[in-house]
Design a protein around this motif. Structure first.
Motif, short mmCIF file in Angstrom:
data_model
loop_
_atom_site.label_atom_id
_atom_site.label_comp_id
_atom_site.label_asym_id
_atom_site.label_seq_id
_atom_site.Cartn_x
_atom_site.Cartn_y
_atom_site.Cartn_z
N PRO A 98 0.81 -1.22 0.00
CA PRO A 98 0.00 0.00 0.00
C PRO A 98 0.85 1.27 0.00
N LEU A 99 1.96 1.25 0.72
CA LEU A 99 2.84 2.42 0.75
C LEU A 99 3.39 2.72 -0.64
N TYR A 111 -4.10 12.33 -4.49
CA TYR A 111 -3.67 12.45 -3.10
C TYR A 111 -4.65 11.75 -2.16
N PHE A 112 -5.95 11.92 -2.43
CA PHE A 112 -6.95 11.30 -1.56
C PHE A 112 -6.84 9.78 -1.60
N PHE A 113 -6.74 9.21 -2.80
CA PHE A 113 -6.70 7.76 -2.89
C PHE A 113 -5.33 7.20 -2.54
N ALA A 114 -4.30 8.04 -2.56
CA ALA A 114 -3.02 7.61 -1.97
C ALA A 114 -3.21 7.36 -0.48
N GLY A 115 -3.93 8.24 0.18
CA GLY A 115 -4.24 8.01 1.59
C GLY A 115 -5.13 6.80 1.79
N ALA A 116 -6.10 6.63 0.88
CA ALA A 116 -7.01 5.48 1.01
C ALA A 116 -6.27 4.17 0.82
N LEU A 171 -6.16 1.71 -8.84
CA LEU A 171 -4.74 1.55 -8.56
C LEU A 171 -4.46 1.50 -7.06
N ALA A 172 -5.15 2.32 -6.30
CA ALA A 172 -4.95 2.32 -4.85
C ALA A 172 -5.22 0.95 -4.26
N ALA A 173 -6.21 0.25 -4.80
CA ALA A 173 -6.59 -1.07 -4.30
C ALA A 173 -5.66 -2.18 -4.79
N ARG A 203 0.83 9.69 -5.37
CA ARG A 203 1.21 11.07 -5.01
C ARG A 203 2.12 11.68 -6.09
N ARG A 204 3.03 10.87 -6.62
CA ARG A 204 3.88 11.37 -7.71
C ARG A 204 3.02 11.74 -8.92
N LEU A 205 2.04 10.89 -9.23
CA LEU A 205 1.17 11.17 -10.36
C LEU A 205 0.42 12.48 -10.14
N GLY A 206 -0.06 12.68 -8.92
CA GLY A 206 -0.74 13.94 -8.61
C GLY A 206 0.15 15.14 -8.82
N ASP A 207 1.40 15.05 -8.38
CA ASP A 207 2.34 16.16 -8.58
C ASP A 207 2.57 16.42 -10.06
#
Length: 495
Positions: A67-68, A115-120, A169-171, A75-79
């Motif tokens: 998950p990390l 960013y939100f789904f990185a946290g999720a 992707l987060a899942a 997060r990189r994709l968001g940036d």
């Protein structure tokens, strides 16, 4: 076409033309000119993309990703999206004619989904169960479904893609994307950022083409889940295809959403809200407030105010920040909108304003339709029951709260609804009584990455956005652990 910008598909980390060399043009709806050409994927290309996603899911580094690690990549994709937001916005405007004043903010907000789904991705997704069985521990874990087909529409191509891509992707799933043939380039430009962010080959793939490509992808036995946004008619076909092999689906489909104005509403505010609800994005949103329900006591006053403001809407170049409404996205949709205007006239609806092309010669080459208002509409007319997906509002009278609810719910759809009232008790009653996935009170068309979005009835299955979206891309597994000789002798009930 040799002078046009050329783009390729992304399959297993490689940029590729179609296997047979086929391609098609992307047309700018503002000037009707082709500006890019894109591969027309074949069955071989679809098969290659699904197999690449399967390898990445089962055998590649993604299968062992933590998950990390997934959170870090998101997060990189968001940036990177923030760094490239201007280009991503410009490409979308060239493809579908949406306004820079809308697309610029929407594109920048895409990073927040990442960013939100990185946290999720790192949030707890299991639970410990309090069972009634002695000496047994039971708990659940959530695991990715597998290969996800993300089939996206042309009206908000990147926003509606990220609504699917980020939770998938987060899942821990892998994804094959099929964007609309009207807006494929923005997705291909976004795909360049996946490698830069560090996603392994095959985790995200993009195939481009028309409807048959989406049908091939939906029917592919290697696809475990289909996430689709588009028309209800196509959504039903996808659901039927998926049912043959019990593939999972989430479907965000059409709407004919009511925007309900009570006599105690702040009328100038309500007029602005109704304008935004139907004419923003040239009415090309599934959540468009296309049925305007107005109490009989204020009906004539409201129709007059709505028409006056509608006539003032500035049509023009979508890249001009002063433009208030742009074009319809493509010729087929343009023809459909004009045909529905004729249907409304034939049904006896009264054309209050609009109803044709603008006369401005500067707009002659573009797919422009005047913002249109019909009054004296009844809810049994086709124009009140079928999704136009264009800048056409129909205004319907209602007598009281019960009548408003009855008319609002008398539809095959149930995506959204708006209510304009100063009465807080009425607002709460309406939230409960309206059969819609989202209800706005004294506002309209607001969405956010934290708030689940989806429909009732024929407006879809499942929810996008919010933590609920993770559930759409995972399977629940239950585990039982014997902590102390809990297994009795099956042949000796006293043992």
């Amino acid at each position: 076409m040799t002078t046009l910008e050329s783009y390729q598909m992304l399959i297993d980390g490689q940029w590729r033309a179609a296997s047979d060399g086929g391609s098609f043009a992307s047309i700018n709806p503002f000037d009707a000119k082709a500006w890019a050409h894109v591969p027309a994927a074949t069955s071989t290309d679809v098969d290659d993309a699904v197999k690449a996603a399967r390898r990445a899911f089962e055998d590649g580094p993604w299968s062992q990703s933590t998950p990390l690690h997934r959170a870090t990549l998101l997060r990189r994709l968001g940036d990177l999206i923030k760094d490239n937001a201007d280009e991503l916005a410009r490409i979308q405007i060239l493809e579908n004619g949406k306004l820079i004043r809308e697309v610029a903010g929407q594109t920048n907000a895409l990073a927040n989904h990442c960013y939100f789904f990185a946290g999720a991705a790192e949030a707890p997704l299991g639970e410990t169960l309090a069972t009634s069985v002695p000496n047994m521990q039971a708990f659940t874990v959530r695991e990715p479904i597998g290969v996800v087909a993300a089939i996206t529409p042309w009206n908000s191509p990147l926003a509606l893609l990220l609504w699917k891509l980020c939770p998938a992707l987060a899942a821990g799933n892998t994804v094959v994307i099929k964007p609309s043939e009207v807006t494929p380039v923005s997705t291909l430009v976004l795909a360049r950022l996946f490698h830069e962010a560090g996603f392994p080959d095959g985790v995200v793939n993009v195939v481009t083409g028309a409807g048959p490509v989406g049908a091939e992808l939906s029917a592919h036995p290697g696809v475990d889940k289909i996430a689709f946004t588009g028309s209800t008619a196509v959504g039903k076909k996808i659901a039927a295809t998926a049912a043959e092999r019990l593939a999972r689906v989430s479907l965000e489909l059409g709407g004919k959403s009511p925007n309900i104005v009570f006599p105690d509403a702040d009328l100038p505010v309500a007029v602005r809200g109704v304008i935004s609800g139907i004419f923003a994005a040239t009415g090309q949103t599934c959540m468009a407030g296309s049925r305007v329900l107005v109490h009989t006591d204020i009906y004539d006053e409201f129709v007059q105010a709505l028409a006056e403001r509608t006539r003032q809407i500035k049509l023009g170049n979508p890249l001009d920040p002063e433009t208030e409404m742009g074009t319809v996205a493509c010729q087929a949709q343009y023809d459909k909108v004009l045909s529905y205007i004729e249907v409304a006239k034939s049904e006896g609806a009264r054309l209050v304003t609009g109803g044709s092309r603008p006369e401005d010669p500067d707009l002659a080459d573009g797919l422009f339709v005047q913002p249109t208002v019909f009054s004296d509409v009844t809810n049994d007319m086709r124009i009140a029951r079928e999704e136009v997906f264009g800048p056409v509002a129909v205004v319907i009278r209602f007598a009281d709260e019960d009548d408003a609810v009855s008319i609002a719910n008398d539809t095959a759809f149930g995506l959204a609804a708006g209510v304009w009232t100063r009465d807080i008790a009425r607002a709460h009653r309406m939230i409960r009584r309206l059969r819609a996935g989202t209800v706005w009170i004294n506002n309209y068309r607001k969405t956010n990455h934290v708030a689940p979005f989806g429909g009732f009835k024929e407006s879809g299955i499942g929810r996008e956005n919010g933590i609920h979206a993770i559930e759409e891309y995972t399977e629940t597994k239950t585990a039982w652990i014997d902590t102390g000789n809990a297994i009795a002798d099956p042949f000796n009930p006293r043992a």
